[in-house]
Motif scaffolding. Structure first.
Motif, PDB file in Angstrom:
ATOM      1  N   GLY A  79      -0.251 -26.236   4.171  1.00 28.64           N
ATOM      2  CA  GLY A  79       0.564 -26.663   5.227  1.00 28.64           C
ATOM      3  C   GLY A  79      -0.003 -27.804   6.260  1.00 28.64           C
ATOM      4  N   ALA A  80      -0.774 -28.729   5.355  1.00 23.33           N
ATOM      5  CA  ALA A  80      -1.246 -29.888   6.306  1.00 23.33           C
ATOM      6  C   ALA A  80      -1.328 -30.885   5.483  1.00 23.33           C
ATOM      7  N   GLY A 138       5.212 -26.459   5.798  1.00 22.94           N
ATOM      8  CA  GLY A 138       6.390 -27.396   5.238  1.00 22.94           C
ATOM      9  C   GLY A 138       6.472 -27.388   3.710  1.00 22.94           C
ATOM     10  N   ALA A 139       7.232 -28.494   3.416  1.00 28.21           N
ATOM     11  CA  ALA A 139       7.587 -28.852   2.205  1.00 28.21           C
ATOM     12  C   ALA A 139       7.279 -30.232   1.750  1.00 28.21           C
ATOM     13  N   PRO A 140       6.632 -30.273   0.405  1.00 24.59           N
ATOM     14  CA  PRO A 140       6.064 -31.772   0.055  1.00 24.59           C
ATOM     15  C   PRO A 140       7.042 -32.834   0.114  1.00 24.59           C
ATOM     16  N   ALA A 186      -5.755 -45.666   3.716  1.00 24.84           N
ATOM     17  CA  ALA A 186      -5.082 -44.909   2.740  1.00 24.84           C
ATOM     18  C   ALA A 186      -4.940 -43.462   3.744  1.00 24.84           C
ATOM     19  N   ILE A 187      -3.991 -42.511   3.272  1.00 23.80           N
ATOM     20  CA  ILE A 187      -3.417 -41.476   4.080  1.00 23.80           C
ATOM     21  C   ILE A 187      -3.201 -40.298   3.309  1.00 23.80           C
ATOM     22  N   PRO A 188      -3.629 -39.429   3.502  1.00 23.36           N
ATOM     23  CA  PRO A 188      -3.852 -38.320   2.499  1.00 23.36           C
ATOM     24  C   PRO A 188      -1.993 -37.792   2.450  1.00 23.36           C
ATOM     25  N   LYS A 189      -1.884 -37.100   1.121  1.00 19.20           N
ATOM     26  CA  LYS A 189      -0.524 -36.631   0.995  1.00 19.20           C
ATOM     27  C   LYS A 189      -0.541 -35.186   1.649  1.00 19.20           C
ATOM     28  N   TYR A 190       0.522 -34.948   1.945  1.00 17.34           N
ATOM     29  CA  TYR A 190       0.978 -33.428   2.452  1.00 17.34           C
ATOM     30  C   TYR A 190       0.821 -32.271   1.425  1.00 17.34           C
ATOM     31  N   ASP A 191       0.037 -31.258   1.842  1.00 16.98           N
ATOM     32  CA  ASP A 191      -0.349 -30.327   0.712  1.00 16.98           C
ATOM     33  C   ASP A 191       0.648 -28.817   1.368  1.00 16.98           C
ATOM     34  N   ALA A 192       1.548 -28.415   0.712  1.00 15.84           N
ATOM     35  CA  ALA A 192       2.567 -27.550   1.055  1.00 15.84           C
ATOM     36  C   ALA A 192       1.814 -26.426   1.095  1.00 15.84           C
ATOM     37  N   ALA A 193       0.681 -26.121   0.102  1.00 12.48           N
ATOM     38  CA  ALA A 193       0.262 -24.777   0.315  1.00 12.48           C
ATOM     39  C   ALA A 193      -0.707 -24.645   1.423  1.00 12.48           C
TER      40      ALA A 193
END
Length: 705
Positions: free
Chosen positions: A668-669, A695-697, A659-666
């Motif tokens: 930035g990673a 970045g943006a989610p 599994a790969i984590p989701k991007y967290d906009a707050a």
């Protein structure tokens, strides 16, 4: 009543002979003390197998036990024994309101005890346009027209629709000429854009009307441009640019308004495709089984250009054709032809090349010819003459003959080409979606082995797996859901299947907003049975197997992969799944019914499952309970299924396992469940980082099994 070849089909309402004939037809068996439905004939939507042929000697011929009306060239041509009709190659179709495809029947032969199917009453109610007082009725009332979802309306419903359309005085007054100017798709963007477009068009249109009045002409192309000033020339130029689209939308809006598709919606924006118009078009598309997004696309405009009465005639033809295909166990629809006018060939037992027929097209032509449905008026009269349909109303007509490669136990197989496949992670270092273009979409082909040749009977667009959301240790993460490659088998086909959500299924997949929009309710449509369930109306289960030296197949594990129907009809040729191979619901029903009609099988029916799951959302727990399974048919000899690898694109040749984590906009990673920041490259390689990028989610793709 005597059999007669001279009884003609009147071209006006109310055939005076029909009630008496129908009574005699349905009670003819009573005269000889036998029940309607002799052995070898299934009357509840199941497969109709002919009884022994009636003897040819007039003196020795027994009294009729199950006569059916024969139609030819729009005329009633007498009656024929149902067994004789079947053995002579005629198509016997049930026109009654209790018809279902075979997969929703409850017995294979009339003498069998019924094996109850809990979804059957719901299917019948929805086909009759009824709304049961449960979640099925609530969903159907919202969807309104269910043909696109795999449940065609009954002829009684279509008759009522014809009467409603006929009463529309406005229909003949709507100018549909602007629809002829269609050139390209007109999509819905948003309401502000629609208001801007409309305002510009209306202002420009008013200016042009003044110019027409000033010069005394009736059309913009008749204006003398030499007499126009620079400002007026610019106005005319703008009008000529925007008017075709605006007038196209306006014509569509006026037709939709005439037919009541704006009822209950906000007022539409004149000449621009706003949200109300988008919803009205989508409802129109559902009524006429047009696959679309609620935009003005080619197929939608073609349907809008037809008169309302012609639209209803075509609906009748679709329903009758579908029933006739099921009755005869036909499938071929021309989808395997190289071109629509050039059939694919096969080698027959005479050693010559013969065309694979388009039986769907041939059956429709036979239906039109037999019942005299060449015009909306004749179709309307035919429907009216049927009156209130009883539960069973069987009629026969001359249809296409079965191809020589047909048999009661055909050597069928399936090939699923996965098309273009990307295993790479689809988001970049800032969480934005990477381009992963696909030229070849997945395709499913059904074949029959005949005289050593694999003959393709039908080919359908389908889906394969991709990146999906999954709960891992309480955290929502990305995971690649693969469609396993290699040989598998279909051993079981399940009508009205249920989906038992596996561990890790997100709560938002299984919950939906309640009627008040403040809380949640369990999404019973997702788990099924329902036309809108995760597995649609029917599913074939993929199983691994081992072939013995004697050729016998030992079915082994279930990997959770299915070929199944889907209510999400516009996603099938564009999006991914959780690994399953999805089909349009009506195609899945047609395909699986064909397999059961041509493969020996046993009814297993339903069994208790006792599934229970507690879902938590926003601090509240919701209980999901599933009591019974779907209705299973088990094939005596499994159907081989070969899933091809397809064409792997990108730098990665195998699926990402973890599994790969989701991007967290707050942050930035990409953030792991323990709060650590990581980078993810296109191959799915995860590395720790201390310098997250902003970045943006990404948008979460729609998750569909």
């Amino acid at each position: 009543m005597q059999r007669s070849d001279e009884m003609t089909l009147p071209k006006k309402r109310g055939w005076s002979w029909w009630p008496a004939f129908a009574t005699w037809l349905l009670c003819g068996a009573c005269a000889v003390g036998k029940p309607v439905g002799t052995p070898g004939v299934v009357l509840d939507g199941g497969r109709e197998e002919p009884a022994s042929p009636v003897g040819s000697s007039a003196a020795a011929k027994p009294a009729p036990t199950h006569p059916v009306a024969v139609f030819q060239d729009g005329k009633l041509a007498g009656t024929i024994e149902i067994a004789e009709a079947r053995t002579s190659g005629k198509v016997v179709v049930d026109l009654g309101d209790d018809w279902t495809p075979y997969i929703f029947s409850e017995r294979t032969n009339p003498t069998d005890d019924a094996l109850p199917q809990t979804y059957r009453p719901t299917y019948l109610a929805l086909a009759r346009g009824e709304f049961p007082n449960d979640h099925h009725g609530a969903r159907a009332k919202r969807d309104r027209y269910l043909e696109l979802y795999g449940i065609p309306p009954t002829l009684s419903v279509l008759g009522a629709r014809f009467r409603e359309v006929e009463r529309m005085a406005c229909a003949s007054k709507v100018d549909l000429e602007p629809l002829e100017q269609y050139q390209r798709i007109v999509p819905y963007i948003d309401n502000p854009k629609a208001r801007r477009d409309s305002a510009q068009f209306l202002a420009t249109e008013q200016r042009v009307k003044l110019l027409l009045a000033k010069q005394g002409v009736d059309a913009p192309d008749k204006l003398d441009k030499v007499r126009l000033g620079a400002a007026d020339k610019n106005v005319l130029k703008t009008y000529e640019k925007i008017a075709p689209t605006a007038l196209l939308v306006r014509a569509a809006q006026r037709r939709l308004a005439c037919e009541g598709f704006f009822e209950g919606k906000a007022a539409f924006t004149d000449g621009a495709l706003d949200w109300s118009t988008n919803e009205a078009i989508a409802q129109f598309e559902k009524k006429h089984r047009v696959f679309g997004w609620g935009f003005l696309s080619k197929d939608t405009v073609l349907a809008l250009k037809q008169s309302p009465m012609e639209g209803e005639r075509r609906a009748v033809l679709r329903v009758l054709t579908e029933r006739a295909l099921h009755a005869n166990g036909f499938l071929e629809d021309g989808s395997t032809w190289p071109k629509s006018d050039r059939p694919r060939m096969f080698r027959g037992k005479d050693g010559k090349e013969h065309p694979i027929p388009n039986l769907e097209r041939e059956v429709e032509a036979a239906v039109i010819r037999a019942f005299g449905l060449e015009t909306p008026e004749s179709t309307r009269a035919w429907l009216e003459a049927l009156g209130d349909l009883p539960k069973e109303k069987l009629v026969a007509f001359e249809g296409p003959k079965a191809p020589e490669y047909y048999s009661p136990n055909m050597d069928l197989s399936v090939v699923i080409d996965r098309g273009d496949v990307w295993y790479e992670f689809p988001y970049d270092e800032t969480g934005k979606e990477r381009a992963q273009p696909v030229q070849r979409r997945p395709m499913l082909t059904l074949l029959v082995d005949y005289l050593g040749e694999k003959i393709p009977l039908a080919r359908y667009g389908t889906t394969v797996g991709g990146w999906r959301s999954e709960m891992v240790d309480g955290t929502e993460m990305w995971k690649y859901k693969n469609s396993p490659v290699g040989p598998r088998v279909w051993k079981q086909i399940v009508a009205a299947p249920v989906w038992l959500p596996p561990p890790g299924t997100t709560a938002r997949t299984l919950l939906s907003r309640g009627p008040s929009k403040t809380g949640y309710v369990v999404n019973l449509h997702e788990v099924g049975p329902s036309y809108a369930s995760a597995y649609g109306l029917v599913a074939a289960y993929h199983s691994t197997f081992r072939a013995g030296d004697d050729g016998e197949v030992e079915v082994r594990g279930d990997e959770g992969i299915r070929t199944h129907g889907s209510v999400d009809y516009m996603s099938i040729m564009q999006r991914h799944s959780h690994g399953c191979h999805r089909l349009h619901n009506h195609i899945a029903v047609r395909l699986m019914s064909f397999v059961l009609a041509h493969r020996t099988h046993t009814r297993l029916g339903q069994h208790n499952v006792g599934y229970r799951n507690v879902l938590e959302q926003e601090g509240t727990e919701y209980e999901l309970k599933i009591e019974k399974s779907g209705y299973a048919f088990q094939l005596e000899k499994p159907v081989p299924v070969d899933v091809l690898p397809g064409r792997i694109l990108g730098k990665r040749g195998t699926p990402v396992a973890g599994a790969i984590p989701k991007y967290d906009a707050a942050a930035g990673a990409y953030v792991t469940p323990d709060g650590g920041a990581v980078k993810v490259d296109r191959t799915g390689e995860v590395t720790p980082t201390e310098t997250p990028d902003a970045g943006a989610p990404p948008a979460d793709p729609v998750a569909t099994p």
